[in-house]
Design a protein around this motif. Structure first.
Motif, PDB file in Angstrom:
ATOM      1  N   PHE A  88       0.752  -1.366   0.014  1.00  0.00           N
ATOM      2  CA  PHE A  88       0.014   0.143   0.118  1.00  0.00           C
ATOM      3  C   PHE A  88       0.941   1.247  -0.076  1.00  0.00           C
ATOM      4  CE2 PHE A  88      -2.380  -3.403   2.202  1.00  0.00           C
ATOM      5  CZ  PHE A  88      -3.317  -3.441   1.413  1.00  0.00           C
ATOM      6  N   ASN A  89       0.568   2.222  -0.530  1.00  0.00           N
ATOM      7  CA  ASN A  89       1.202   3.641  -0.585  1.00  0.00           C
ATOM      8  C   ASN A  89       1.634   4.050   0.643  1.00  0.00           C
ATOM      9  OD1 ASN A  89       0.815   4.149  -3.295  1.00  0.00           O
ATOM     10  ND2 ASN A  89      -0.944   5.397  -3.130  1.00  0.00           N
ATOM     11  N   PHE A  90       0.876   3.747   1.953  1.00  0.00           N
ATOM     12  CA  PHE A  90       1.509   4.397   3.223  1.00  0.00           C
ATOM     13  C   PHE A  90       2.680   3.365   3.555  1.00  0.00           C
ATOM     14  CE2 PHE A  90      -1.344   1.268   4.700  1.00  0.00           C
ATOM     15  CZ  PHE A  90      -0.890   0.593   5.970  1.00  0.00           C
ATOM     16  N   GLN A  91       2.556   1.993   3.199  1.00  0.00           N
ATOM     17  CA  GLN A  91       3.882   1.382   3.395  1.00  0.00           C
ATOM     18  C   GLN A  91       5.145   1.674   2.706  1.00  0.00           C
ATOM     19  OE1 GLN A  91       1.865  -2.275   2.542  1.00  0.00           O
ATOM     20  NE2 GLN A  91       1.611  -2.790   4.724  1.00  0.00           N
ATOM     21  N   LYS A  92       4.715   2.048   1.385  1.00  0.00           N
ATOM     22  CA  LYS A  92       5.687   2.796   0.656  1.00  0.00           C
ATOM     23  C   LYS A  92       6.353   3.797   1.148  1.00  0.00           C
ATOM     24  CE  LYS A  92       3.979   0.732  -3.638  1.00  0.00           C
ATOM     25  NZ  LYS A  92       3.316   1.259  -4.687  1.00  0.00           N
ATOM     26  N   TYR A  93       5.616   4.718   1.614  1.00  0.00           N
ATOM     27  CA  TYR A  93       6.103   6.053   2.286  1.00  0.00           C
ATOM     28  C   TYR A  93       6.894   5.699   3.495  1.00  0.00           C
ATOM     29  CZ  TYR A  93       2.349   8.095  -0.456  1.00  0.00           C
ATOM     30  OH  TYR A  93       1.584   8.546  -1.403  1.00  0.00           O
ATOM     31  N   GLN A  94       6.439   4.568   4.312  1.00  0.00           N
ATOM     32  CA  GLN A  94       7.122   4.278   5.679  1.00  0.00           C
ATOM     33  C   GLN A  94       8.518   3.789   5.073  1.00  0.00           C
ATOM     34  OE1 GLN A  94       6.290   4.685   9.077  1.00  0.00           O
ATOM     35  NE2 GLN A  94       8.318   4.241   8.807  1.00  0.00           N
ATOM     36  N   ASP A  95       8.595   2.838   4.040  1.00  0.00           N
ATOM     37  CA  ASP A  95       9.898   2.516   3.711  1.00  0.00           C
ATOM     38  C   ASP A  95      10.776   3.374   3.185  1.00  0.00           C
ATOM     39  OD1 ASP A  95      11.633  -0.053   3.072  1.00  0.00           O
ATOM     40  OD2 ASP A  95      11.122   0.620   1.122  1.00  0.00           O
ATOM     41  N   PHE A  96      10.139   4.313   2.518  1.00  0.00           N
ATOM     42  CA  PHE A  96      10.890   5.577   1.876  1.00  0.00           C
ATOM     43  C   PHE A  96      11.553   6.397   3.223  1.00  0.00           C
ATOM     44  CE2 PHE A  96      10.518  10.226   1.525  1.00  0.00           C
ATOM     45  CZ  PHE A  96      11.883  10.310   0.803  1.00  0.00           C
ATOM     46  N   ILE A  97      10.896   6.534   4.274  1.00  0.00           N
ATOM     47  CA  ILE A  97      11.082   7.270   5.381  1.00  0.00           C
ATOM     48  C   ILE A  97      12.387   6.750   5.975  1.00  0.00           C
ATOM     49  CG2 ILE A  97      10.737   8.174   7.710  1.00  0.00           C
ATOM     50  CD1 ILE A  97       7.724   8.580   6.395  1.00  0.00           C
ATOM     51  N   ARG A  98      12.052   5.178   6.172  1.00  0.00           N
ATOM     52  CA  ARG A  98      13.216   4.478   6.850  1.00  0.00           C
ATOM     53  C   ARG A  98      14.532   4.733   6.076  1.00  0.00           C
ATOM     54  NH1 ARG A  98      15.722   0.206   5.550  1.00  0.00           N
ATOM     55  NH2 ARG A  98      14.267  -0.218   3.843  1.00  0.00           N
ATOM     56  N   GLN A  99      14.564   4.568   4.815  1.00  0.00           N
ATOM     57  CA  GLN A  99      15.855   4.643   3.773  1.00  0.00           C
ATOM     58  C   GLN A  99      16.211   5.958   4.051  1.00  0.00           C
ATOM     59  OE1 GLN A  99      15.507   2.860  -0.179  1.00  0.00           O
ATOM     60  NE2 GLN A  99      13.583   2.308   0.147  1.00  0.00           N
ATOM     61  N   ALA A 100      15.561   7.167   3.893  1.00  0.00           N
ATOM     62  CA  ALA A 100      15.903   8.397   3.998  1.00  0.00           C
ATOM     63  C   ALA A 100      16.576   8.770   5.347  1.00  0.00           C
ATOM     64  CB  ALA A 100      14.836   9.478   3.720  1.00  0.00           C
ATOM     65  N   GLN A 101      16.176   8.267   6.074  1.00  0.00           N
ATOM     66  CA  GLN A 101      16.529   8.665   7.585  1.00  0.00           C
ATOM     67  C   GLN A 101      17.891   7.956   7.861  1.00  0.00           C
ATOM     68  OE1 GLN A 101      13.515   7.376  10.190  1.00  0.00           O
ATOM     69  NE2 GLN A 101      12.440   9.421  10.220  1.00  0.00           N
ATOM     70  N   ALA A 102      18.105   6.791   7.151  1.00  0.00           N
ATOM     71  CA  ALA A 102      19.384   5.815   7.376  1.00  0.00           C
ATOM     72  C   ALA A 102      20.380   6.639   6.419  1.00  0.00           C
ATOM     73  CB  ALA A 102      19.142   4.483   6.816  1.00  0.00           C
ATOM     74  N   GLU A 103      19.838   7.335   5.192  1.00  0.00           N
ATOM     75  CA  GLU A 103      20.933   7.912   4.373  1.00  0.00           C
ATOM     76  C   GLU A 103      21.384   9.222   5.160  1.00  0.00           C
ATOM     77  OE1 GLU A 103      22.533   7.809   1.257  1.00  0.00           O
ATOM     78  OE2 GLU A 103      21.880   5.693   1.327  1.00  0.00           O
ATOM     79  N   ILE A 104      20.516   9.862   5.728  1.00  0.00           N
ATOM     80  CA  ILE A 104      20.880  11.080   6.308  1.00  0.00           C
ATOM     81  C   ILE A 104      21.812  10.944   7.667  1.00  0.00           C
ATOM     82  CG2 ILE A 104      20.109  12.992   7.944  1.00  0.00           C
ATOM     83  CD1 ILE A 104      17.318  12.794   6.060  1.00  0.00           C
ATOM     84  N   ALA A 105      21.310   9.716   8.225  1.00  0.00           N
ATOM     85  CA  ALA A 105      22.255   9.450   9.545  1.00  0.00           C
ATOM     86  C   ALA A 105      23.529   9.096   9.169  1.00  0.00           C
ATOM     87  CB  ALA A 105      21.706   8.386  10.215  1.00  0.00           C
ATOM     88  N   SER A 106      23.763   8.517   8.001  1.00  0.00           N
ATOM     89  CA  SER A 106      25.210   7.833   7.530  1.00  0.00           C
ATOM     90  C   SER A 106      26.167   8.894   6.952  1.00  0.00           C
ATOM     91  CB  SER A 106      24.927   6.859   6.561  1.00  0.00           C
ATOM     92  OG  SER A 106      24.072   7.307   5.262  1.00  0.00           O
ATOM     93  N   ARG A 107      25.267   9.857   6.353  1.00  0.00           N
ATOM     94  CA  ARG A 107      26.016  11.206   5.698  1.00  0.00           C
ATOM     95  C   ARG A 107      26.414  11.986   6.695  1.00  0.00           C
ATOM     96  NH1 ARG A 107      25.278  11.498   0.124  1.00  0.00           N
ATOM     97  NH2 ARG A 107      24.051   9.669  -0.889  1.00  0.00           N
ATOM     98  N   GLY A 108      25.439  12.282   7.762  1.00  0.00           N
ATOM     99  CA  GLY A 108      25.806  13.241   8.852  1.00  0.00           C
ATOM    100  C   GLY A 108      25.943  14.695   8.502  1.00  0.00           C
ATOM    101  N   GLY A 109      26.024  15.428   9.468  1.00  0.00           N
ATOM    102  CA  GLY A 109      26.396  16.959   9.414  1.00  0.00           C
ATOM    103  C   GLY A 109      25.323  17.840   8.936  1.00  0.00           C
ATOM    104  N   PHE A 110      24.063  17.114   8.895  1.00  0.00           N
ATOM    105  CA  PHE A 110      22.934  18.259   8.494  1.00  0.00           C
ATOM    106  C   PHE A 110      22.584  19.040   9.597  1.00  0.00           C
ATOM    107  CE2 PHE A 110      22.678  14.620   5.420  1.00  0.00           C
ATOM    108  CZ  PHE A 110      22.374  15.579   4.079  1.00  0.00           C
TER     109      PHE A 110
END
Length: 391
Positions: free
Chosen positions: A61-83
């Motif tokens: 479902f769309n909300f599940q896709k959104y949740q997965d995207f948020i998880r991926q984006a948060q992981a990317e932001i954490a790994s890159r750091g400095g924001f």
């Protein structure tokens, strides 16, 4: 400074999407770096200190896709750091700032849906995302395009006043550049293969249902024959046209409805149309209303759109009152078409009033407002480190 922007989807014809990209460009021009994380990107990629990261979400479902995207984006932001600040353009957790382009979700769920809907996983997920932003326990800062919606959010979440930041309306320079109206009239009719004497209304925006296209088609079907004869309704936007085509066919008005995908010549088409029709169900703002007024286009809108107040303040068209009644829209559409056909002083007054009002209104925002607010949020320390740590 380093900013992370999160949005579910980018396409070049959405009002919120255009706002996001403009803000990113203004921050880049000021020497800052912006990383945009999104599930999909349609259109040219931005230049400068702007990087786009596409992270397709997965789920049934769309909300599940959104949740997965948020998880991926948060992981990317954490790994890159400095924001310095994480900015969301859709409801999601883990944000330092949120661009509130949409009306309150829980309010709509209680007023427009029955209690069964509020038992669904979709409802629970979106409500949780909204609460993560507006809860008194959060420190997310809200960029508000319509401060009238502030009271609605506070009714449900008791959000502190200091966390709301108002953004004045903004229109790009191209929206304020008028061309020869007779030439634009010919251009529109040639583009859609219409007779020169056709009276044309435009309806523009992604999400045809929320924009009230179904309401418009029903009103179209109720027009007297002499008004409907030379009338065409052109709907332009990113959405599935089939349900509305079927509706028009069932009501016997399919010859009077044209539906087109999003396109770049909206300013020219607006200057060639006779009026703008926006019977939306509910909308925080409705920037396209101001775009129509800037094109010298009289407007028919529902009062449930935030920017319908500008139509009334300017004296630039007709507004259908709330609570909405279909019969009121049908009468308003008849009234507008009669005035369009007469081509008298009233039509010209609406054009001139709208143009003058928007030109004055745009003096409050040269396009930098959002970027300046985001920089101020970082400099003021309004968002604590827990925003970044929660990622």
């Amino acid at each position: 400074m380093k900013f992370a922007f999160l949005t579910f989807k980018y396409f070049p014809y959405g009002g919120m999407q255009r706002d996001m990209l403009r803000t990113a460009i203004r921050l880049s021009q000021a020497g800052h770096h912006v990383d945009i994380f999104t599930m999909s990107w349609s259109g040219e990629l931005p230049q400068g200190n702007i990087a786009v990261h596409i992270l397709p979400g997965r789920g049934w479902f769309n909300f599940q896709k959104y949740q997965d995207f948020i998880r991926q984006a948060q992981a990317e932001i954490a790994s890159r750091g400095g924001f310095d600040l994480v900015v969301g353009y859709n409801r999601m957790e883990g944000l330092g700032a949120y661009f509130a382009a949409d009306p309150c979700f829980i309010e709509r769920a209680h007023r427009q849906r029955n209690w069964l809907y509020r038992l669904t996983p979709r409802y629970r997920w979106f409500q949780r995302m909204e609460e993560a932003i507006f809860s008194v326990k959060a420190d997310t800062q809200m960029l508000m395009v319509d401060m009238a919606e502030k009271a609605v959010f506070q009714h449900w979440y008791h959000t502190q006043d200091a966390r709301f930041h108002y953004i004045p309306p903004y229109l790009s320079a191209e929206r304020l550049q008028l061309q020869d109206r007779a030439e634009m009239r010919d251009y529109l009719r040639h583009t859609f293969n219409l007779p020169q004497d056709a009276h044309v209304a435009l309806l523009v925006g992604s999400g045809f249902y929320m924009k009230g296209l179904d309401r418009a088609v029903i009103a179209l079907a109720k027009l007297p024959v002499h008004l409907r004869k030379n009338f065409k309704l052109i709907a332009i936007g990113q959405d599935k046209p089939e349900p509305f085509i079927r509706m028009a066919r069932k009501l016997g008005v399919s010859d009077h409805l044209i539906i087109s995908a999003g396109r770049p010549d909206i300013p020219q088409l607006m200057q060639g149309a006779d009026f703008y029709l926006h019977p939306a169900y509910r909308e925080n703002t409705g920037l396209v209303i101001l775009e129509a007024m800037a094109s010298g286009l009289p407007v028919v809108a529902t009062a449930s759109c935030g920017y319908a107040t500008h139509v009334q303040a300017a004296g630039a068209g007709l507004v259908v009152a709330v609570p909405f009644e279909q019969a009121a829209l049908e009468k308003t559409l008849r009234d507008m078409l009669e005035i369009v056909q007469a081509r008298g002083e009233q039509l010209q007054a609406w054009r001139e009033n709208g143009l003058r009002y928007v030109q004055q209104l745009m003096q409050a925002n040269n396009g930098d407002a959002e970027a300046l607010i985001l920089q101020d949020i970082v400099m003021s320390g309004a968002v604590s480190n827990q925003t970044q740590e929660s990622l």
